[in-house]
Design an enzyme around this catalytic site. Structure first.
Site, PDB file in Angstrom:
ATOM      1  N   ASP A  22       0.255  12.540   0.109  1.00  0.00           N
ATOM      2  CA  ASP A  22      -1.101  12.066  -0.801  1.00  0.00           C
ATOM      3  C   ASP A  22      -2.694  12.693  -0.081  1.00  0.00           C
ATOM      4  O   ASP A  22      -3.218  11.722   0.910  1.00  0.00           O
ATOM      5  CB  ASP A  22      -1.340  10.315  -0.491  1.00  0.00           C
ATOM      6  CG  ASP A  22       0.206   9.520  -1.308  1.00  0.00           C
ATOM      7  OD1 ASP A  22       0.126  10.592  -1.856  1.00  0.00           O
ATOM      8  OD2 ASP A  22       0.471   8.991  -0.104  1.00  0.00           O
ATOM      9  N   GLU A 178      -2.035   6.112 -11.190  1.00  0.00           N
ATOM     10  CA  GLU A 178      -2.565   6.940  -9.465  1.00  0.00           C
ATOM     11  C   GLU A 178      -3.355   7.130  -9.522  1.00  0.00           C
ATOM     12  O   GLU A 178      -3.721   8.113  -9.900  1.00  0.00           O
ATOM     13  CB  GLU A 178      -1.121   6.251  -8.706  1.00  0.00           C
ATOM     14  CG  GLU A 178      -0.673   7.270  -9.086  1.00  0.00           C
ATOM     15  CD  GLU A 178       0.854   6.622  -8.018  1.00  0.00           C
ATOM     16  OE1 GLU A 178       1.354   5.188  -8.407  1.00  0.00           O
ATOM     17  OE2 GLU A 178       1.348   7.679  -8.689  1.00  0.00           O
TER      18      GLU A 178
END
Length: 503
Positions: A22, A178
């Site tokens: 991420d 997302e």
């Protein structure tokens, strides 16, 4: 002077190896800064610095105090901190992240990315994971979360200003929109998201609009990055973030994995940070080739992307790359009790226990070797490869004996025992990546555990299949961590080293 890679074949990937998922990146002048998710590990949110987007150095962890990060003892593995966004605005760094183990969305600030970072500003009105921050020209701060929805906030107080509203949620039928990031580039506001889930169908898509609130039109070439349905050695590519270099070039950092072995392929290092060039065509970003590490990079700086590690525990504090599950209380982990040694005082009875005292570093190479010199005269402990409480291999020392333990799901087994003389003993773990697949069921690597004699000879006590310490078997979002632990009494470690091998 800051620089950027010149073409897509001048560097190898990953640029940050091992469990560093991420990624979120920003540039301040000629310096790049990057943050990653850390899940159940403390300290939280590792921070990196680079001058060229390829060579990164960890400069700290944003959340290094208990007042910043609360991870209860019963918080689940792969819980904790999800998907930070790192930005620089109005002379300071801003970091927003979700603690799914209790505190929700949190906002931190610092004048120096290396810290210290503030205590958290809580955002109770921001609902959803993967929060993003972007500022309009008039100073309005927009927070966008997975789903995808958006709300105005006061970043200094955490107050929400108005009601959240739905934006664009990606490709119809694609699951898990997302990791949103909102950018003002040229005449448009761009909304970058991940979709398809963080497994083999992962990808990055983008839309654009004239205002930060939309409406947004989807890029006709979506997904602009994915390796789904290909035989590329880097898979699960997604969760991207864009950054512009000082020379005007554009780049994307994103996560991916390197599966090994037969079918379905197992990744054991976790999701890693990769880099690809970006060009703009008709006001849409086009992502270039993702060059794997096996292409020898003709890069001006020839040092390895991850150097060997040697830790002699002579400093008062551990380097920022050392992490522990949930907490690391000083009374249980110290370099001050015995000069030049790391002393661990047991709290949990084994690595099966969420409260175990374990201190480790992310495994960053498919093939590697880790060793430590342990003195177990006052207790029991050793060297371990950990994925979570239900998936780990370790070689454990007690006075007069070492033993190899394997925990695979509900099964726990003492695989081997070996007598040793009194005094400190060198424990050793090696991983050997699968080079050629001769059977579709062949695992990703083999884990060798044993002791090292005084003459350097490795006495192998067990050879275990590495697939059971993979995300495809265990589930979750993390990768392997190799380190030392105590399971009874107090155990002292004189040194630890980690050396990559040839894959």
């Amino acid at each position: 002077m800051a620089s950027t890679p010149e073409t897509d074949d001048t560097f190898g990937n990953p640029v940050i190896a091992g469990f560093h998922p991420d990624p979120s990146v920003c540039r301040v002048g000629e310096d790049y800064y990057l943050a990653c998710s850390s899940f159940e590990y403390f300290p939280g949110v590792p921070l990196f610095h680079s001058r060229d987007l390829v060579h990164w150095t960890q400069i700290g962890n944003a959340l290094e105090r208990p007042s910043q990060l609360r991870l209860p003892p019963d918080s689940a593995a792969s819980g904790g901190l999800y998907a930070p966004t790192l930005r620089h605005h109005d002379g300071r760094f801003w970091l927003i992240v979700t603690n799914v183990s209790g505190d929700g969305n949190l906002l931190f600030t610092a004048t120096d990315a290396a810290g210290p970072w503030s205590d958290p500003v809580r955002l109770p009105g921001v609902r959803g994971i993967d929060p993003d921050l972007a500022w309009d020209d008039d100073g309005t701060c927009w927070c966008t979360v997975a789903g995808v929805s958006q709300v105005r906030i006061d970043p200094y107080t955490g107050e929400t200003l108005g009601e959240p509203r739905r934006l664009w949620s990606g490709t119809p039928g694609a699951k898990a929109p997302e990791a949103p990031h909102l950018y003002h580039i040229g005449d448009y506001w761009y909304l970058l998201i991940a979709e398809g889930g963080t497994e083999r169908c992962h990808g990055v898509s983008i839309a654009r609009g004239r205002t930060p609130q939309g409406p947004f039109e989807a890029c006709p070439a979506n997904p602009i990055l994915t390796h789904r349905g290909t035989d590329h050695p880097i898979q699960n590519t997604g969760h991207g973030d864009l950054v512009q270099g000082p020379d005007g070039s554009w780049w994307m950092v994103f996560l991916g994995v390197r599966p090994h072995g037969g079918s379905p392929g197992w990744h054991v290092l976790g999701r890693e940070t990769f880099l690809a060039p970006v060009i703009w065509v008709d006001d849409w970003p086009v992502v270039g080739a993702v060059t794997p590490l096996m292409s020898a990079p003709p890069w001006p700086l020839q040092e390895p992307l991850v150097a060997p590690v040697r830790e002699d525990f002579e400093l008062g504090e551990l380097a920022p790359g050392w992490i522990s599950p949930r907490s690391r209380p000083e009374e249980h982990c110290t370099t001050k009790e015995r000069a030049g040694w790391l002393s661990l005082r047991a709290r949990g009875h084994s690595l099966d226990d969420p409260e175990v005292i374990f201190v480790g570093r992310r495994q960053q190479h498919p093939t590697c070797r880790a060793r430590t010199l342990v003195d177990p005269a006052e207790g029991r402990g050793g060297l371990a490869v950990r994925l979570d409480e239900q998936h780990h291999y370790e070689i454990e020392a007690a006075p007069g004996e070492v033993r190899v333990i394997a925990r695979i799901g509900p099964l726990r087994s003492v695989v081997a025992t070996h007598p040793v003389s009194g005094g400190p003993v060198v424990l050793r773990i090696e991983t050997a990546a699968t080079r050629q697949v001769h059977d579709a069921r062949q695992g990703p690597d083999t884990v060798h555990l044993g002791v090292q004699d005084t003459d350097g000879t490795f006495v192998e006590l067990a050879r275990l299949d590495g697939r059971y310490l993979s995300t495809e078997v265990a589930g979750g979002f993390t990768g392997r961590v190799i380190g030392v632990y105590a399971s009874a009494g107090t155990v002292h470690f004189d040194w630890f080293d980690y050396e990559p091998g040839e894959d």
